[in-house]
Design a protein around this motif. Structure first.
Motif, PDB file in Angstrom:
ATOM      1  N   CYS A 139      -6.807   1.026  -3.992  1.00  0.00           N
ATOM      2  CA  CYS A 139      -5.760   2.035  -3.818  1.00  0.00           C
ATOM      3  C   CYS A 139      -6.318   3.261  -3.120  1.00  0.00           C
ATOM      4  O   CYS A 139      -7.308   3.850  -3.571  1.00  0.00           O
ATOM      5  CB  CYS A 139      -5.179   2.423  -5.178  1.00  0.00           C
ATOM      6  SG  CYS A 139      -3.969   3.744  -5.102  1.00  0.00           S
ATOM      7  N   LYS A 140      -5.669   3.678  -2.045  1.00  0.00           N
ATOM      8  CA  LYS A 140      -6.166   4.804  -1.257  1.00  0.00           C
ATOM      9  C   LYS A 140      -6.048   6.127  -1.985  1.00  0.00           C
ATOM     10  O   LYS A 140      -6.736   7.092  -1.649  1.00  0.00           O
ATOM     11  CB  LYS A 140      -5.420   4.870   0.079  1.00  0.00           C
ATOM     12  CG  LYS A 140      -3.917   5.031  -0.052  1.00  0.00           C
ATOM     13  CD  LYS A 140      -3.228   4.949   1.299  1.00  0.00           C
ATOM     14  CE  LYS A 140      -1.719   5.095   1.164  1.00  0.00           C
ATOM     15  NZ  LYS A 140      -1.025   4.985   2.469  1.00  0.00           N
ATOM     16  N   SER A 141      -5.194   6.209  -3.024  1.00  0.00           N
ATOM     17  CA  SER A 141      -5.045   7.470  -3.763  1.00  0.00           C
ATOM     18  C   SER A 141      -6.040   7.619  -4.904  1.00  0.00           C
ATOM     19  O   SER A 141      -6.124   8.670  -5.528  1.00  0.00           O
ATOM     20  CB  SER A 141      -3.618   7.583  -4.327  1.00  0.00           C
ATOM     21  OG  SER A 141      -3.391   6.595  -5.308  1.00  0.00           O
ATOM     22  N   GLU A 306       3.556   6.100   4.059  1.00  0.00           N
ATOM     23  CA  GLU A 306       3.831   6.536   2.697  1.00  0.00           C
ATOM     24  C   GLU A 306       5.319   6.839   2.589  1.00  0.00           C
ATOM     25  O   GLU A 306       6.031   6.916   3.599  1.00  0.00           O
ATOM     26  CB  GLU A 306       3.007   7.779   2.342  1.00  0.00           C
ATOM     27  CG  GLU A 306       3.236   8.941   3.280  1.00  0.00           C
ATOM     28  CD  GLU A 306       2.247  10.065   3.046  1.00  0.00           C
ATOM     29  OE1 GLU A 306       1.358   9.901   2.198  1.00  0.00           O
ATOM     30  OE2 GLU A 306       2.379  11.113   3.690  1.00  0.00           O
ATOM     31  N   PRO A 574      -6.297   9.313 -10.721  1.00  0.00           N
ATOM     32  CA  PRO A 574      -5.168   9.268  -9.781  1.00  0.00           C
ATOM     33  C   PRO A 574      -4.132  10.328 -10.134  1.00  0.00           C
ATOM     34  O   PRO A 574      -3.923  10.652 -11.300  1.00  0.00           O
ATOM     35  CB  PRO A 574      -4.604   7.853  -9.985  1.00  0.00           C
ATOM     36  CG  PRO A 574      -5.730   7.067 -10.550  1.00  0.00           C
ATOM     37  CD  PRO A 574      -6.516   8.019 -11.390  1.00  0.00           C
ATOM     38  N   SER A 575      -3.450  10.843  -9.121  1.00  0.00           N
ATOM     39  CA  SER A 575      -2.514  11.945  -9.326  1.00  0.00           C
ATOM     40  C   SER A 575      -1.387  11.587 -10.287  1.00  0.00           C
ATOM     41  O   SER A 575      -0.907  12.438 -11.042  1.00  0.00           O
ATOM     42  CB  SER A 575      -1.926  12.384  -7.981  1.00  0.00           C
ATOM     43  OG  SER A 575      -1.274  11.296  -7.351  1.00  0.00           O
TER      44      SER A 575
END
Length: 613
Positions: A139-141, A306, A574-575
């Motif tokens: 996951c890029k985030s 996104e 992660p956010s």
């Protein structure tokens, strides 16, 4: 004999068609045509096959597969580039010494990839499968610390990234001694199918990859035809379970194909479909439902980098080619789209503009689906009011893809997830082991005297995963003695449909389509120098489904605010798991066993704002 004759006739037609392409000059050079001939022979005798073999089998060829920020990409182009990358993977991936492999094929070694939502993800995925490796999508985030955990736990031998993501894994690949390949997105913009989009990673490889020297293309494509794919490992997708750390869910190609084909039939997929993809690509929803499904049937997938509400509305209403007619998202996205709609068009509600929007979407869009979290009824009703579409709600998990779905045609009951999909069996089991209902796509039988009695949903079928990676005890605990997977979700069967009542465990929070382990968030928060105790719960939220709330006690006389805590969390998790609510107590109440009753704690602290999901 009749089947053999038909196969021979089909192969003859393919060869004749390709010969015409060479003569006419439209088929490319001789080597390229030979490669396509070899590829077209990959009609594996095993009924199970990866998506790239399916595209060859059906000869999707020059049809557009992916539309993204880079450009348009045909099936042929993706196949050509993926084949080259697969040879690069074969040439530098360290073999697992405990299993047998060959020059032409790995034996399930893990290859991770960190790519944006564009064609590079598809290339990395197909190349991984072509090489015989197991795909580990990242996951890029996620922050570097989280990526390190996934790479280390999976035992990945190689990671594929694009240039903008290379820095996130640079320290980790050096620390763990993992090979690294970087895909050059600029090369993918070229219409030349022979352009090589691979650059070297100077610290780990020497010079550029000379892909033509690795394995003869004819031999590697011929190998695909001979492979028995069904029980081979396809992908290792990480998900938060009820434990403190994410578990890797290992699925075979047989599992993946079952997850795909049941949706093709039930949701009416065809090669005429154009789906808009805005979801993350490290979850089953984004991987299987929105990417493998359309590519399996020769459809086109429009990928946005996104989610952007304005751009999504533009694609939904746009009449130009490719004309989007399928959309799938999580409830949070639909809530955001409603907000954007009301902001832009709310002042003209009921006017010609809103009537035009509704009329356009009713005629243009074939299917709109919601999943990954419960769909609040107000969102369903508002969406239907402005678009004319009642969202199709379904139910699934990383461990088995989809299991239940409302019908493509027919009544879609608000608050329900419909009935079992083809090849799936489900049953509802009470805490004392009684089966209240059991069914499949044809019918459900209810135990006499137990109508409307809730219990845990259990699932069985060819779509159910193989195991939790390197966690034999967790795998054993996840299944009953007679082979049913225990979902941990409480359901009830009534009025001929299944309704999800919530998680059996209070330690799972569903927010924005993500399943969040509260135990994992607690573990991370306890690393804060001011926090002594911590309990994390989910609070109901119209937009997100649930939001993350933390109740903590502090060390000594220290102070902490929500802003300070959220700033501290930014590079550690992660956010979407960072708490949005904070309450501070002198100490957290515990029972005689030293455990915190989260339901009682949340009700006492948040009152009417709290509800167990």
């Amino acid at each position: 004999m009749k089947v053999l004759y038909l196969m021979q006739r089909t192969n003859q037609r393919i060869l004749q068609n390709l010969s015409r392409l060479v003569v006419s000059g439209r088929g490319g050079d001789f080597n390229a045509v030979c490669l396509r001939i070899c590829m077209c022979r990959c009609y594996t005798s095993d009924a199970t096959r990866p998506v790239f073999v399916q595209t060859l089998r059906e000869n999707y060829g020059g049809k557009v597969a992916i539309v993204d920020s880079i450009g348009e990409h045909t099936y042929n182009k993706i196949l050509s580039i993926s084949t080259k990358l697969s040879q690069g993977i074969l040439s530098i991936t360290e073999r697992d010494s405990t299993v047998k492999s060959s020059t032409f094929l790995l034996n399930g070694e893990r290859v991770a990839f960190l790519c944006p939502n564009n064609v590079t993800y598809v290339v990395a995925q197909w190349a991984t499968w072509m090489s015989g490796a197991t795909a580990v999508p990242l996951c890029k985030s996620h922050p570097p610390s989280e990526l390190e955990y996934f790479l280390n736990d999976s035992g990945a031998s190689l990671v594929v990234t694009t240039p903008e993501n290379a820095e996130k894994v640079e320290a980790t690949v050096k620390l763990l001694g993992i090979k690294h390949i970087i895909l050059n997105q600029d090369k993918l913009a070229s219409s030349d199918d022979e352009a090589s989009p691979i650059t070297d990673f100077a610290s780990l490889t020497e010079g550029q990859f000379d892909l033509d020297s690795f394995v003869e293309k004819r031999l590697i494509t011929e190998k695909w035809r001979q492979i028995k794919w069904k029980n081979r490992s396809a992908q290792l997708v990480y998900t938060s379970g009820t434990t403190g750390r994410p578990k890797g869910v290992l699925s075979t190609f047989g599992n993946v194909q079952s997850q795909v084909t049941m949706l093709l039939d039930s949701w009416g997929w065809s090669n005429k479909d154009v789906v808009l993809h805005v979801l993350p690509l490290h979850h089953i929803h984004g991987i299987v439902n929105l990417l493998v499904c359309p590519l399996w049937c020769g459809a086109t997938c429009v990928m946005l980098p996104e989610f952007d509400a304005e751009k999504v509305w533009s694609y939904l209403l746009d009449e130009t080619t490719p004309r989007v007619n399928v959309f799938m998202a999580v409830p949070t996205i639909y809530a955001k789209l409603l907000q954007a709609y009301n902001t832009k068009y709310g002042s003209v509600a009921g006017g010609k503009t809103t009537e035009f929007i509704k009329a356009t979407l009713r005629t243009k869009m074939r299917l709109m689906v919601s999943g990954s979290a419960a769909l609040p009824q107000p969102i369903m009703e508002q969406w239907e009011k402005i678009t004319g579409h009642r969202l199709l709600e379904r139910y699934g998990m990383t461990e088995f893809g989809m299991a239940l779905s409302n019908p493509l045609k027919g009544l879609r009951t608000p608050g329900s997830v419909g009935t079992p999909l083809p090849s799936v069996q489900v049953r509802v089991v009470t805490s004392d082991g009684q089966i209240t209902a059991e069914g499949n796509s044809v019918r459900t039988s209810v135990t006499s005297g137990m109508e409307g009695v809730s219990g845990e949903l259990q699932v069985k079928g060819p779509n159910v995963f193989k195991l939790y990676w390197q966690k034999p005890e967790a795998t054993e605990e996840a299944f009953t003695e007679d082979g049913w997977f225990k979902t941990g979700d409480t359901v009830v069967y009534e009025d001929s449909v299944y309704r999800i009542l919530g998680r059996t465990s209070v330690d799972i929070i569903k927010s924005g389509g993500y399943k969040i382990s509260s135990l994992d968030v607690e573990r991370r928060l306890l690393a804060h120098h001011s926090i002594s105790e911590c309990a994390v719960v989910g609070l109901p939220d119209m937009t997100w489904g649930q939001r993350v709330a933390a109740v903590v006690s502090l060390k000594d006389d220290r102070q902490l605010t929500l802003k300070v805590l959220r700033d501290w969390c930014q590079d550690k998790m992660p956010s979407y798991v960072i708490p949005t609510e904070l309450r501070i107590l002198p100490s957290l109440p515990r029972n005689a066993m030293g455990k915190i009753n989260k339901k009682e704690l949340a009700e006492a602290i948040f009152g009417d704002d709290y509800q167990i999901k």
